[in-house]
Design a protein around this motif. Structure first.
Motif, PDB file in Angstrom:
ATOM      1  N   GLU A 181     -51.203 -22.770 -37.581  1.00  0.00           N
ATOM      2  CA  GLU A 181     -51.929 -21.518 -37.313  1.00  0.00           C
ATOM      3  C   GLU A 181     -52.927 -21.676 -36.173  1.00  0.00           C
ATOM      4  O   GLU A 181     -53.283 -20.699 -35.519  1.00  0.00           O
ATOM      5  CB  GLU A 181     -52.656 -21.077 -38.584  1.00  0.00           C
ATOM      6  N   TYR A 182     -53.409 -22.896 -35.957  1.00  0.00           N
ATOM      7  CA  TYR A 182     -54.351 -23.151 -34.850  1.00  0.00           C
ATOM      8  C   TYR A 182     -53.947 -24.442 -34.152  1.00  0.00           C
ATOM      9  O   TYR A 182     -53.441 -25.376 -34.786  1.00  0.00           O
ATOM     10  CB  TYR A 182     -55.784 -23.334 -35.375  1.00  0.00           C
ATOM     11  N   THR A 216     -62.365 -23.058 -42.608  1.00  0.00           N
ATOM     12  CA  THR A 216     -62.282 -24.348 -41.909  1.00  0.00           C
ATOM     13  C   THR A 216     -60.926 -25.015 -42.117  1.00  0.00           C
ATOM     14  O   THR A 216     -60.722 -26.145 -41.721  1.00  0.00           O
ATOM     15  CB  THR A 216     -63.387 -25.307 -42.408  1.00  0.00           C
ATOM     16  N   THR A 217     -60.012 -24.299 -42.792  1.00  0.00           N
ATOM     17  CA  THR A 217     -58.677 -24.879 -43.005  1.00  0.00           C
ATOM     18  C   THR A 217     -57.610 -23.985 -42.386  1.00  0.00           C
ATOM     19  O   THR A 217     -57.876 -22.847 -42.007  1.00  0.00           O
ATOM     20  CB  THR A 217     -58.370 -25.052 -44.506  1.00  0.00           C
ATOM     21  N   MET A 218     -56.399 -24.537 -42.296  1.00  0.00           N
ATOM     22  CA  MET A 218     -55.267 -23.755 -41.767  1.00  0.00           C
ATOM     23  C   MET A 218     -53.981 -24.250 -42.434  1.00  0.00           C
ATOM     24  O   MET A 218     -53.942 -25.343 -42.998  1.00  0.00           O
ATOM     25  CB  MET A 218     -55.153 -23.946 -40.250  1.00  0.00           C
ATOM     26  N   GLU A 237     -48.323 -27.448 -45.407  1.00  0.00           N
ATOM     27  CA  GLU A 237     -49.498 -27.980 -46.114  1.00  0.00           C
ATOM     28  C   GLU A 237     -50.779 -27.403 -45.525  1.00  0.00           C
ATOM     29  O   GLU A 237     -50.759 -26.816 -44.445  1.00  0.00           O
ATOM     30  CB  GLU A 237     -49.542 -29.511 -45.979  1.00  0.00           C
ATOM     31  N   THR A 238     -51.864 -27.641 -46.217  1.00  0.00           N
ATOM     32  CA  THR A 238     -53.173 -27.212 -45.702  1.00  0.00           C
ATOM     33  C   THR A 238     -53.778 -28.353 -44.892  1.00  0.00           C
ATOM     34  O   THR A 238     -53.791 -29.498 -45.332  1.00  0.00           O
ATOM     35  CB  THR A 238     -54.104 -26.843 -46.883  1.00  0.00           C
ATOM     36  N   PRO A 243     -58.454 -27.504 -36.360  1.00  0.00           N
ATOM     37  CA  PRO A 243     -58.951 -28.367 -35.284  1.00  0.00           C
ATOM     38  C   PRO A 243     -60.159 -27.737 -34.571  1.00  0.00           C
ATOM     39  O   PRO A 243     -60.289 -26.509 -34.554  1.00  0.00           O
ATOM     40  CB  PRO A 243     -57.754 -28.471 -34.330  1.00  0.00           C
ATOM     41  N   ALA A 244     -60.999 -28.577 -33.999  1.00  0.00           N
ATOM     42  CA  ALA A 244     -62.180 -28.073 -33.270  1.00  0.00           C
ATOM     43  C   ALA A 244     -62.037 -28.488 -31.809  1.00  0.00           C
ATOM     44  O   ALA A 244     -61.678 -29.631 -31.524  1.00  0.00           O
ATOM     45  CB  ALA A 244     -63.439 -28.685 -33.864  1.00  0.00           C
TER      46      ALA A 244
END
Ligand SMILES: NC(=O)c1ccc[n+]([C@@H]2O[C@H](COP(=O)([O-])OP(=O)(O)OC[C@H]3O[C@@H](n4cnc5c(N)ncnc54)[C@H](OP(=O)(O)O)[C@@H]3O)[C@@H](O)[C@H]2O)c1
Length: 330
Positions: free
Chosen positions: A110-111, A4-6, A23-24, A28-29
């Motif tokens: 990443e997302y 649930t992280t990126m 950073e972490t 996103p959804a």
């Protein structure tokens, strides 16, 4: 268990490259009509560095007065559709896509999520993620300037100042596709590059004062804002235009006070403020040119996400050749 992280780049304040930190973040959804993209590459553009610096300062009215409103910078992206919600009809998980998030930023990550009707398209099979990520910077901007802002027609004479940059390398190829006569201005280090892209003539600005040429041009496209309407006026034809994508006070004075109603003109435009539907149409036309091998992206360096500071330092140097990418895969 689903991650649930990126990892993403956070911009903490306006300033030099050191304000960028990896950073972490929460992944996103997608909401209705949005697509979640597993991003492979982000463009690192000259415009990104101006946004990082918050210059010109007037821009901070829209971008955030004290610090950038959007914590994740970057606009050009290329990756794979990870998930869509039911309303999305044009894209499926697994599709390779690229585009430009405009004022949504967030591509140094990443997302990212984008609307399905944003400036986005499927990538041609042969296009790499690096090329896809930078496509909306040089190609779309130069298409806008040469075709729409300057309204150039075949056989006209175009001078490109900064011909070896992201906008310049795309502009040479677009100019040749439109049957223009193209004179490329850059240093001799890049002479071979601009000639290989199709430039008809090359001028080394370090050894030749191009504003004193005997030749006359229909359009001077100063991609790097290093010259001015006043300096170039003498080498413009009677109805000639000096068009420049770099925002400067002097250019506004030229546009509103020194441009002649029926004669030589100075023009600026901000491509990213055009309607999304128009930008997407330009992207689709240019993708067709790519498929027909009429345009290619000139790639300089690729950096890993944790080298984002070095990537910005290199762009800040003003010496890049073509395009720079931040890879999420390295
Ligand atoms: N308004 C808009 O819609 C819009 C959209 C996108 C970008 N932009 C802006 O457009 C500008 C250009 O971006 P870019 O990425 O194309 O630039 P860039 O890639 O950073 O330009 C670098 C190139 O410019 C050449 N150069 C440097 N000084 C020069 C000079 N005095 N004369 C001729 N060439 C010179 C360099 O070649 P040498 O090493 O050979 O000198 C280098 O290869 C940026 O300011 C960006 O913010 C505006």
């Amino acid at each position: 268990m689903m991650n649930t992280t990126m990892q993403a780049v956070r911009v903490t304040e306006y300033g030099g490259p050191e304000v960028l930190k990896v950073e972490t973040f929460k992944k996103p959804a997608p909401k209705p009509n949005q697509i979640l993209i597993r991003n492979h590459a982000a463009a690192v553009t000259a415009a990104d560095t101006f946004l990082r610096m918050g210059t010109p300062r007037l821009g901070r009215l829209f971008l955030g007065l004290r610090r950038p409103k959007n914590p994740i910078p970057g606009t050009g992206f290329a990756g794979v559709v990870e998930a869509v919600v039911s309303e999305v009809t044009d894209y499926l998980p697994g599709d390779r896509v690229c585009g430009e998030s405009l004022f949504g930023f967030s591509s140094y990550a990443e997302y990212l999520v984008v609307e399905q009707d944003a400036v986005i398209t499927h990538m041609p099979e042969l296009m790499s993620y690096d090329e896809g990520a930078v496509f909306c910077d040089g190609a779309v901007t130069s298409w806008n300037f040469i075709r729409d802002v300057a309204n150039m027609k075949s056989d006209q004479r175009l001078m490109i100042i900064g011909a070896s940059g992201a906008l310049g390398t795309a502009a040479i190829q677009i100019g040749k596709e439109m049957d223009l006569h193209v004179t490329a201005v850059c240093s001799s280090a890049n002479a071979e590059l601009v000639t290989s892209l199709g430039a008809d003539a090359f001028i080394d600005y370090k050894t030749t004062d191009y504003t004193k040429l005997n030749e006359r041009f229909d359009v001077i496209y100063d991609t790097v804002g290093k010259s001015s309407f006043r300096a170039c006026k003498a080498i413009l034809k009677e109805q000639g235009q000096y068009v420049c994508p770099v925002l400067k006070g002097e250019l506004f004075v030229d546009m509103f006070f020194r441009s002649q109603k029926h004669g030589k003109k100075a023009k600026f435009a901000a491509t990213g403020t055009r309607k999304v539907v128009e930008l997407r149409a330009m992207l689709l036309e240019l993708m067709e040119m790519y498929r027909n091998r009429e345009i290619r992206m000139v790639m300089d360096r690729t950096y890993a996400m944790n080298e984002v500071v070095q990537a910005h330092q290199y762009v800040d140097s003003g010496r890049k050749r073509g395009n720079i990418v931040l890879s999420m895969e390295l």
